[in-house]
Design a protein around this motif. Structure first.
Motif, mmCIF file in Angstrom:
data_model
loop_
_atom_site.group_PDB
_atom_site.id
_atom_site.type_symbol
_atom_site.label_atom_id
_atom_site.label_comp_id
_atom_site.label_asym_id
_atom_site.label_seq_id
_atom_site.Cartn_x
_atom_site.Cartn_y
_atom_site.Cartn_z
ATOM 1 N N SER A 76 39.033 40.244 -1.689
ATOM 2 C CA SER A 76 37.512 40.523 -1.613
ATOM 3 C C SER A 76 36.664 40.022 -2.794
ATOM 4 C CB SER A 76 37.173 41.873 -1.284
ATOM 5 O OG SER A 76 37.636 42.440 -0.086
ATOM 6 N N GLU A 77 37.396 40.234 -3.970
ATOM 7 C CA GLU A 77 36.655 39.998 -5.224
ATOM 8 C C GLU A 77 36.543 38.434 -5.254
ATOM 9 O OE1 GLU A 77 37.496 40.510 -10.124
ATOM 10 O OE2 GLU A 77 38.437 41.733 -8.636
ATOM 11 N N THR A 78 37.679 37.679 -5.212
ATOM 12 C CA THR A 78 37.728 36.165 -5.182
ATOM 13 C C THR A 78 36.823 35.602 -4.325
ATOM 14 O OG1 THR A 78 39.914 36.192 -5.789
ATOM 15 C CG2 THR A 78 39.457 34.390 -5.068
ATOM 16 N N SER A 79 36.622 36.310 -2.705
ATOM 17 C CA SER A 79 35.794 35.787 -1.858
ATOM 18 C C SER A 79 34.349 35.904 -2.178
ATOM 19 C CB SER A 79 36.039 36.534 -0.753
ATOM 20 O OG SER A 79 37.151 36.422 0.033
ATOM 21 N N GLN A 80 34.004 36.796 -2.963
ATOM 22 C CA GLN A 80 32.728 36.867 -3.530
ATOM 23 C C GLN A 80 32.312 36.000 -4.470
ATOM 24 O OE1 GLN A 80 32.362 41.033 -4.964
ATOM 25 N NE2 GLN A 80 32.234 42.092 -2.978
ATOM 26 N N LYS A 81 33.408 35.547 -5.399
ATOM 27 C CA LYS A 81 33.122 34.688 -6.335
ATOM 28 C C LYS A 81 32.919 33.313 -5.770
ATOM 29 C CE LYS A 81 35.798 37.064 -10.128
ATOM 30 N NZ LYS A 81 37.064 37.221 -11.082
ATOM 31 N N LEU A 82 33.675 32.979 -4.802
ATOM 32 C CA LEU A 82 33.517 31.779 -4.135
ATOM 33 C C LEU A 82 32.536 31.747 -3.400
ATOM 34 C CD1 LEU A 82 35.210 29.198 -3.491
ATOM 35 C CD2 LEU A 82 36.210 30.312 -1.579
ATOM 36 N N GLU A 83 32.029 32.797 -2.858
ATOM 37 C CA GLU A 83 30.522 32.674 -1.941
ATOM 38 C C GLU A 83 29.456 32.457 -3.046
ATOM 39 O OE1 GLU A 83 29.362 35.008 2.106
ATOM 40 O OE2 GLU A 83 30.285 35.934 0.471
ATOM 41 N N GLN A 84 29.375 32.951 -4.307
ATOM 42 C CA GLN A 84 28.425 32.877 -5.036
ATOM 43 C C GLN A 84 28.348 31.523 -5.810
ATOM 44 O OE1 GLN A 84 29.164 36.515 -7.642
ATOM 45 N NE2 GLN A 84 28.621 37.907 -5.958
ATOM 46 N N LEU A 85 29.067 30.734 -5.605
ATOM 47 C CA LEU A 85 29.055 29.514 -6.209
ATOM 48 C C LEU A 85 27.693 28.661 -5.825
ATOM 49 C CD1 LEU A 85 32.747 28.120 -6.355
ATOM 50 C CD2 LEU A 85 31.370 29.103 -8.254
ATOM 51 N N PRO A 86 27.274 27.977 -6.619
ATOM 52 C CA PRO A 86 25.938 27.174 -6.227
ATOM 53 C C PRO A 86 26.023 26.123 -4.968
ATOM 54 C CG PRO A 86 26.566 26.334 -8.409
ATOM 55 C CD PRO A 86 27.605 27.723 -7.968
ATOM 56 N N GLU A 87 27.223 25.789 -4.644
ATOM 57 C CA GLU A 87 27.415 25.022 -3.644
ATOM 58 C C GLU A 87 27.412 25.541 -2.401
ATOM 59 O OE1 GLU A 87 29.563 23.537 -7.324
ATOM 60 O OE2 GLU A 87 29.476 25.401 -6.059
ATOM 61 N N ASN A 88 27.250 26.589 -2.009
ATOM 62 C CA ASN A 88 27.460 27.553 -0.818
ATOM 63 C C ASN A 88 28.468 27.119 0.064
ATOM 64 O OD1 ASN A 88 24.855 28.900 -1.476
ATOM 65 N ND2 ASN A 88 23.914 27.063 -1.170
ATOM 66 N N TYR A 89 29.749 27.397 -0.194
ATOM 67 C CA TYR A 89 30.935 26.787 0.370
ATOM 68 C C TYR A 89 30.934 27.914 1.624
ATOM 69 C CZ TYR A 89 32.295 23.866 -3.512
ATOM 70 O OH TYR A 89 32.492 23.051 -4.479
ATOM 71 N N GLY A 90 30.647 29.275 1.431
ATOM 72 C CA GLY A 90 31.009 30.038 2.770
ATOM 73 C C GLY A 90 32.544 30.534 2.266
ATOM 74 N N ILE A 91 32.845 31.487 3.258
ATOM 75 C CA ILE A 91 33.892 32.350 3.306
ATOM 76 C C ILE A 91 34.922 31.810 4.607
ATOM 77 C CG2 ILE A 91 35.385 34.352 3.162
ATOM 78 C CD1 ILE A 91 34.058 33.443 0.641
ATOM 79 N N GLY A 105 46.061 21.847 6.724
ATOM 80 C CA GLY A 105 44.757 21.147 6.779
ATOM 81 C C GLY A 105 43.564 21.748 6.222
ATOM 82 N N GLY A 106 42.375 21.270 6.360
ATOM 83 C CA GLY A 106 41.255 21.561 5.498
ATOM 84 C C GLY A 106 40.735 23.244 5.768
ATOM 85 N N GLY A 107 41.228 23.569 7.009
ATOM 86 C CA GLY A 107 40.734 25.082 7.172
ATOM 87 C C GLY A 107 41.743 25.949 6.494
ATOM 88 N N GLU A 108 42.959 25.488 6.632
ATOM 89 C CA GLU A 108 44.285 26.136 5.740
ATOM 90 C C GLU A 108 43.847 26.335 4.288
ATOM 91 O OE1 GLU A 108 48.432 25.780 7.949
ATOM 92 O OE2 GLU A 108 47.128 23.951 7.975
ATOM 93 N N LEU A 109 43.613 25.364 3.743
ATOM 94 C CA LEU A 109 43.539 25.125 2.171
ATOM 95 C C LEU A 109 42.161 26.139 1.994
ATOM 96 C CD1 LEU A 109 45.721 23.166 2.214
ATOM 97 C CD2 LEU A 109 44.405 21.808 0.806
ATOM 98 N N ALA A 110 41.247 26.079 2.803
ATOM 99 C CA ALA A 110 40.007 26.726 2.575
ATOM 100 C C ALA A 110 40.491 28.321 2.341
ATOM 101 C CB ALA A 110 38.896 26.649 3.620
ATOM 102 N N TYR A 111 41.132 29.060 3.048
ATOM 103 C CA TYR A 111 41.571 30.431 2.929
ATOM 104 C C TYR A 111 42.522 30.448 1.772
ATOM 105 C CZ TYR A 111 45.684 30.219 6.206
ATOM 106 O OH TYR A 111 47.145 30.155 6.582
ATOM 107 N N TRP A 112 43.590 29.611 1.792
ATOM 108 C CA TRP A 112 44.330 29.703 0.528
ATOM 109 C C TRP A 112 43.592 29.841 -0.697
ATOM 110 C CZ3 TRP A 112 49.671 29.992 -0.530
ATOM 111 C CH2 TRP A 112 50.523 29.825 0.766
ATOM 112 N N LEU A 113 42.624 29.103 -1.056
ATOM 113 C CA LEU A 113 41.756 28.997 -2.127
ATOM 114 C C LEU A 113 41.032 30.312 -2.449
ATOM 115 C CD1 LEU A 113 39.905 25.743 -1.899
ATOM 116 C CD2 LEU A 113 41.622 26.393 -3.491
ATOM 117 N N GLU A 114 41.120 31.372 -1.431
ATOM 118 C CA GLU A 114 40.843 32.885 -1.540
ATOM 119 C C GLU A 114 41.873 33.754 -2.107
ATOM 120 O OE1 GLU A 114 38.566 34.431 1.849
ATOM 121 O OE2 GLU A 114 38.171 32.228 2.606
ATOM 122 N N LEU A 115 42.889 33.430 -2.164
ATOM 123 C CA LEU A 115 44.213 34.187 -2.258
ATOM 124 C C LEU A 115 44.950 34.340 -3.535
ATOM 125 C CD1 LEU A 115 46.111 33.243 0.952
ATOM 126 C CD2 LEU A 115 44.308 34.818 0.688
#
Length: 534
Positions: free
Chosen positions: A257-272, A347-357
């Motif tokens: 949750s903490e990592t996801s918040q940091k990722l979400e707050q980046l100016p690039e607006n990546y989403g979770i 794939g891209g979707g998998e790596l996206a959630y790995w980046l939260e972990l």
């Protein structure tokens, strides 16, 4: 074979997050351990070697021998299983669901990327051994995602009432799919080989796990692929202390949750990509795979009458670890606990959630793997290649949205100029003179000049669109042929690899298909492959 490639960013099919990861954007560096370059694997294997217990290797080796007990395996796979006991042996892993007859074509690309990377690592680091691993998602319970494959525009679907882990499902009813497939596939040696492969995999094995293992082993066993089923009591015993931390302390939930918040707050607006739960495990038993939910000190199994006290749930975990099934958050951790793994390929979707972990791995004291985007490819048959040449189409343009693709090509091939940019510039220059005149008189005239400019520019836009439309009608036959070939190569207006089943290419190229793909796909290239077959 003609091989070409374009940057992932130019395809339009990969998220900004993945494109920025491939560019090693500075803001993303806190979310991964090491980037996927050959040089970085040296430090990765040293870190993993120091952080992977030798006893886990013994358990893993024993589990693999049990799982392969009733299957013929190649000498390469047998050797790799033995090498897993050695502290100088490491794995590269990809994972995938138990899609019927492999599902989309990218199933092959994932495994080929994995095998090729291990071979490349062996060349650079000859004192170590590298084992390619396919992790079967046997505990997944989303049957609707895996119960079909596409063949020549038709959906061959396994209609079955199913619940619980898909790996446990019996293969009853797949003879109907075999019959439909046999009718559609036609005649010839390659067709017979495909029918035999489907029959032996699904009609001669009693459950989906065994069927998928057989199929993947037949396709890739000669390359030494090791197929892992995490739904294994002995392997899950290694997970018990980490599952306790998640269930009792919500450690995974807090860290992710903490990592996801940091990722979400980046100016690039990546989403979770995924959100963690307080408890990231399912309870798995007797056709049930349901969430574990804690309320007021009791642990409930969602949509059942089962409930446990804290003492009871810990006793259940110790006595029956196989009943605790990791979810999308905890499964990657489980994988890295039981495997001496260096890299996860997805794939891209998998790596996206790995980046939260990453933070959850740090919390648990487990080395976070290198993340690598799998190979992607557009395979163009010889016949399709001839069509593209005849129509004088640039392959890169095929990745455009269809309307943009048509508009661009019509502008290129028209014998008249459809671009009204010169007329716009000329009109704007004329209005500059009117603006100068307006400055010398009443302000209301300035507004009238501005309104007239907007109106006339809009009129030019409309004329340009009408001219383009008229040219489309005039070149209708060309437009039809263009859209037909684009639809062939991008079925459902999506990437070929996400729709096509490997059987369609196998029909044309037979046993040469996989060796050709093995030769052409380079896992560290960082670009999208375009393969035009001879």
């Amino acid at each position: 074979m003609k091989s070409d490639c374009i940057p992932f960013k130019k395809t339009g099919y990969f998220s900004n997050l993945i494109c920025d990861y491939l560019d090693e954007k500075e803001t993303l560096k806190p979310f991964f351990n090491r980037f996927s370059s050959l040089d970085n694997f040296k430090d990765q294997l040293l870190e993993k070697q120091a952080n992977f217990p030798i006893e886990n290797r013994t358990v893993l080796n024993g589990a693999m021998k049990r799982q392969y007990a009733n299957i013929d395996i190649s000498r390469s796979t047998e050797l790799h299983i033995e090498l897993l006991k050695d502290k100088s042996t490491f794995t590269v892993v990809t994972g995938h669901q138990l899609n019927l007859f492999t599902g989309p074509l990218y199933f092959l690309y994932k495994i080929i990327s994995t095998i090729n990377l291990t071979q490349q690592l062996k060349e650079v680091y000859p004192n170590y051994n590298f084992v390619p691993v396919y992790w079967m998602a046997t505990e997944d319970h989303d049957f609707d995602e895996i119960n079909y494959f596409n063949f020549k525009g038709k959906k061959l679907q396994w209609n079955k009432i199913a619940s619980g882990a898909v790996g446990h499902l019996n293969t009853d009813g797949l003879d109907d799919i075999y019959d439909m497939f046999s009718l559609e596939i036609g005649m010839g040696q390659n067709a017979e080989e495909l029918k035999a492969l489907f029959k032996k995999a699904y009609l001669e094995h009693s459950n989906l796990t065994d069927a998928t293992r057989y199929l993947a082993n037949e396709l890739f066993g000669e390359y030494g692929l090791v197929i892992v089923d995490g739904d294994d009591r002995e392997l899950k015993k290694l997970l018990v202390p980490y599952a306790k931390m998640d269930i009792l302390e919500n450690s995974g939930y807090k860290a992710v949750s903490e990592t996801s918040q940091k990722l979400e707050q980046l100016p690039e607006n990546y989403g979770i990509q995924v959100n963690p739960r307080e408890i990231n495990y399912f309870y798995l038993k007797d056709g049930v795979r349901e969430r574990i939910i804690e309320e007021n000190g009791l642990f409930y199994i969602n949509d059942t009458d089962l409930r446990f006290t804290e003492e009871e749930v810990l006793k259940e975990l110790e006595n029956y670890p196989e009943r605790f099934s990791p979810n999308v958050i905890s499964r990657p951790l489980y994988q890295e606990i039981i495997l001496p793994n260096l890299c996860y390929i997805g794939g891209g979707g998998e790596l996206a959630y790995w980046l939260e972990l990453k933070s959850s791995f740090e919390e648990m004291g487990i080395t976070f793997p290198i993340l690598l985007l799998r190979n992607s490819a557009l395979v163009i048959t010889q016949k399709q290649g001839k069509k593209l040449t005849k129509l004088n189409l640039d392959i890169e343009d095929l990745f455009l949205k269809q309307n943009s693709f048509i508009n661009k090509k019509i502008r290129n091939i028209s014998n008249i100029d459809i671009d009204f940019s010169p007329q716009r510039r000329n009109l704007q220059e004329q209005f500059q003179e009117l603006y100068a005149l307006a400055e010398q008189t009443d302000k209301s005239f300035l507004g009238a000049v501005k309104a007239q400019e907007v109106k006339q520019l809009k009129g030019l836009d409309n004329l340009e669109k009408r001219l383009l439309k008229a040219q489309k009608r005039k070149l209708k036959d060309h437009v039809v042929r263009m859209t037909e070939i684009q639809n062939e190569l991008f079925p459902n207006k999506s990437l070929q690899e996400r729709n096509l089943n490997f059987s369609e290419l196998y029909l044309e190229y037979g046993k040469e298909l996989i060796p050709v793909l093995m030769k052409e796909l380079k896992p560290l290239s960082g670009e999208f492959n375009i393969l035009t077959m001879d």
